[in-house]
Design an enzyme around this catalytic site. Sequence first.
Site, PDB file in Angstrom:
ATOM      1  N   ARG A  32      22.065  24.102 -92.752  1.00  0.00           N
ATOM      2  CA  ARG A  32      22.291  25.316 -91.984  1.00  0.00           C
ATOM      3  C   ARG A  32      22.656  26.492 -92.873  1.00  0.00           C
ATOM      4  NH1 ARG A  32      23.842  22.954 -86.749  1.00  0.00           N
ATOM      5  NH2 ARG A  32      24.481  24.602 -85.340  1.00  0.00           N
ATOM      6  N   ARG A  65      27.768  32.164 -82.221  1.00  0.00           N
ATOM      7  CA  ARG A  65      26.837  31.207 -82.835  1.00  0.00           C
ATOM      8  C   ARG A  65      25.496  31.876 -83.151  1.00  0.00           C
ATOM      9  NH1 ARG A  65      26.842  26.851 -78.385  1.00  0.00           N
ATOM     10  NH2 ARG A  65      25.416  25.644 -79.687  1.00  0.00           N
ATOM     11  N   LYS A  83      16.557  21.698 -80.435  1.00  0.00           N
ATOM     12  CA  LYS A  83      16.440  20.781 -81.578  1.00  0.00           C
ATOM     13  C   LYS A  83      16.818  19.353 -81.171  1.00  0.00           C
ATOM     14  CE  LYS A  83      19.469  23.136 -83.953  1.00  0.00           C
ATOM     15  NZ  LYS A  83      19.751  24.201 -82.979  1.00  0.00           N
TER      16      LYS A  83
HETATM   17  P1  AP5 Z   1      19.447  21.229 -77.020  1.00  0.00           P
HETATM   18  O1  AP5 Z   1      18.299  20.319 -77.295  1.00  0.00           O
HETATM   19  O2  AP5 Z   1      20.820  20.633 -76.886  1.00  0.00           O
HETATM   20  O3  AP5 Z   1      19.435  22.430 -78.085  1.00  0.00           O
HETATM   21  P2  AP5 Z   1      19.890  22.477 -79.592  1.00  0.00           P
HETATM   22  O4  AP5 Z   1      18.946  23.358 -80.328  1.00  0.00           O
HETATM   23  O5  AP5 Z   1      20.089  21.091 -80.132  1.00  0.00           O
HETATM   24  O6  AP5 Z   1      21.249  23.245 -79.415  1.00  0.00           O
HETATM   25  P3  AP5 Z   1      22.693  22.993 -79.975  1.00  0.00           P
HETATM   26  O7  AP5 Z   1      23.581  23.961 -79.261  1.00  0.00           O
HETATM   27  O8  AP5 Z   1      23.131  21.554 -79.888  1.00  0.00           O
HETATM   28  O9  AP5 Z   1      22.508  23.356 -81.420  1.00  0.00           O
HETATM   29  P4  AP5 Z   1      23.513  23.983 -82.312  1.00  0.00           P
HETATM   30  O10 AP5 Z   1      22.687  23.995 -83.532  1.00  0.00           O
HETATM   31  O11 AP5 Z   1      24.133  25.245 -81.965  1.00  0.00           O
HETATM   32  O12 AP5 Z   1      24.764  22.969 -82.194  1.00  0.00           O
HETATM   33  P5  AP5 Z   1      25.165  21.685 -83.002  1.00  0.00           P
HETATM   34  O13 AP5 Z   1      25.561  20.669 -82.029  1.00  0.00           O
HETATM   35  O14 AP5 Z   1      24.150  21.333 -84.044  1.00  0.00           O
HETATM   36  O15 AP5 Z   1      19.097  22.061 -75.708  1.00  0.00           O
HETATM   37  C1  AP5 Z   1      19.998  23.009 -75.158  1.00  0.00           C
HETATM   38  C2  AP5 Z   1      19.867  23.002 -73.614  1.00  0.00           C
HETATM   39  O16 AP5 Z   1      18.548  23.443 -73.261  1.00  0.00           O
HETATM   40  C3  AP5 Z   1      20.015  21.621 -72.991  1.00  0.00           C
HETATM   41  O17 AP5 Z   1      20.668  21.771 -71.763  1.00  0.00           O
HETATM   42  C4  AP5 Z   1      18.571  21.126 -72.770  1.00  0.00           C
HETATM   43  O18 AP5 Z   1      18.474  20.247 -71.672  1.00  0.00           O
HETATM   44  C5  AP5 Z   1      17.835  22.440 -72.526  1.00  0.00           C
HETATM   45  N1  AP5 Z   1      16.477  22.443 -73.078  1.00  0.00           N
HETATM   46  C6  AP5 Z   1      16.091  21.970 -74.300  1.00  0.00           C
HETATM   47  N2  AP5 Z   1      14.769  22.170 -74.481  1.00  0.00           N
HETATM   48  C7  AP5 Z   1      14.329  22.797 -73.352  1.00  0.00           C
HETATM   49  C8  AP5 Z   1      13.054  23.293 -72.934  1.00  0.00           C
HETATM   50  N3  AP5 Z   1      11.981  23.203 -73.737  1.00  0.00           N
HETATM   51  N4  AP5 Z   1      12.960  23.891 -71.730  1.00  0.00           N
HETATM   52  C9  AP5 Z   1      14.035  24.012 -70.941  1.00  0.00           C
HETATM   53  N5  AP5 Z   1      15.274  23.563 -71.271  1.00  0.00           N
HETATM   54  C10 AP5 Z   1      15.417  22.969 -72.465  1.00  0.00           C
HETATM   55  O19 AP5 Z   1      26.427  22.239 -83.803  1.00  0.00           O
HETATM   56  C11 AP5 Z   1      27.632  22.554 -83.131  1.00  0.00           C
HETATM   57  C12 AP5 Z   1      28.644  23.092 -84.135  1.00  0.00           C
HETATM   58  O20 AP5 Z   1      28.920  22.094 -85.133  1.00  0.00           O
HETATM   59  C13 AP5 Z   1      28.191  24.319 -84.944  1.00  0.00           C
HETATM   60  O21 AP5 Z   1      28.403  25.533 -84.256  1.00  0.00           O
HETATM   61  C14 AP5 Z   1      29.091  24.183 -86.171  1.00  0.00           C
HETATM   62  O22 AP5 Z   1      30.411  24.586 -85.899  1.00  0.00           O
HETATM   63  C15 AP5 Z   1      29.098  22.691 -86.413  1.00  0.00           C
HETATM   64  N6  AP5 Z   1      27.990  22.268 -87.291  1.00  0.00           N
HETATM   65  C16 AP5 Z   1      26.965  21.429 -86.961  1.00  0.00           C
HETATM   66  N7  AP5 Z   1      26.137  21.279 -88.003  1.00  0.00           N
HETATM   67  C17 AP5 Z   1      26.646  22.032 -89.009  1.00  0.00           C
HETATM   68  C18 AP5 Z   1      26.219  22.293 -90.333  1.00  0.00           C
HETATM   69  N8  AP5 Z   1      25.101  21.754 -90.847  1.00  0.00           N
HETATM   70  N9  AP5 Z   1      26.987  23.136 -91.089  1.00  0.00           N
HETATM   71  C19 AP5 Z   1      28.129  23.665 -90.607  1.00  0.00           C
HETATM   72  N10 AP5 Z   1      28.580  23.471 -89.364  1.00  0.00           N
HETATM   73  C20 AP5 Z   1      27.842  22.659 -88.567  1.00  0.00           C
END
Ligand code: AP5
Length: 216
Positions: free
Chosen positions: A88, A171, A13
């Site tokens: 979420r 997660r 994402k």
């Molecule tokens: P990346 O693009 O970083 O993936 P992502 O889907 O953004 O993953 P996240 O782990 O950041 O999402 P998340 O939803 O778990 O965490 P968030 O930070 O929102 O890519 C991942 C990796 O893959 C990277 O190394 C990238 O280079 C690689 N990659 C990407 N695309 C690729 C491709 N096509 N091919 C190969 N490699 C690729 O949330 C963290 C925490 O915050 C949550 O657990 C929660 O505690 C809290 N939080 C955040 N939002 C909320 C909410 N709305 N409500 C409640 N708690 C929340």
Amino acid sequence: MRLVLLGPPGVGKGTQAKLLQERLGVPQISTGDLLREAVARATPIGLKAKTYMDAGELVPDDVIIGIVEERLAKPDAREGFLLDGFPRTVPQAEALAALLDKHSIPLDAVLALEGNEETLVRRLSGRRVCSSCAATYHVDNAPPKVEGVCDQCSGSLIVRDDDRPEAIRNRLQVYARSTAPLLDFYRERGQLLTVDASGTAAEVFEAVWAALNRAA
Ligand code: AP5
């Protein structure tokens, strides 16, 4: 363009939101990034959120909804936004709908990225982030020029606390339980676009762009 990016942890994402931000000129609003900034600054919200985040649990809805409302009120979000990681939960989606309705702002689409569990675990466990500017890398798919060093600011690259195996497992379970129901929520409203995110970042971006154009 006003878009929600939905999908499991590690599906890409943030990566796609950054590419869309460059192409469309509207801001990526990542609740994960906003929370990590709050944690780094040790604000009251950051201190409250850290325990949830490290364990891979969701931060309570009221905290997140307040943060998003405040962020969407900033001038750069007036012409559009890319919500990454919000909503979420169903209550968050309902709060977003109410907020947008109140200001008569339409949501253009909800883009759901799909990937299988093996891909997600590989992407999360290989992710490295800059401890200074938060740029994201991957040890195999998007490595930095010098191992362990950020290309953009020379900061050191680290593993996010919630990218450790136990937190990743949790997660994925939390996603299945609390966030996956949003797929039906938005499908029923005719707003859902799905894209296979198993290809390279560039391939996925092409598919995302094509899906958005088809829906326009
Ligand atoms: P990346 O693009 O970083 O993936 P992502 O889907 O953004 O993953 P996240 O782990 O950041 O999402 P998340 O939803 O778990 O965490 P968030 O930070 O929102 O890519 C991942 C990796 O893959 C990277 O190394 C990238 O280079 C690689 N990659 C990407 N695309 C690729 C491709 N096509 N091919 C190969 N490699 C690729 O949330 C963290 C925490 O915050 C949550 O657990 C929660 O505690 C809290 N939080 C955040 N939002 C909320 C909410 N709305 N409500 C409640 N708690 C929340």
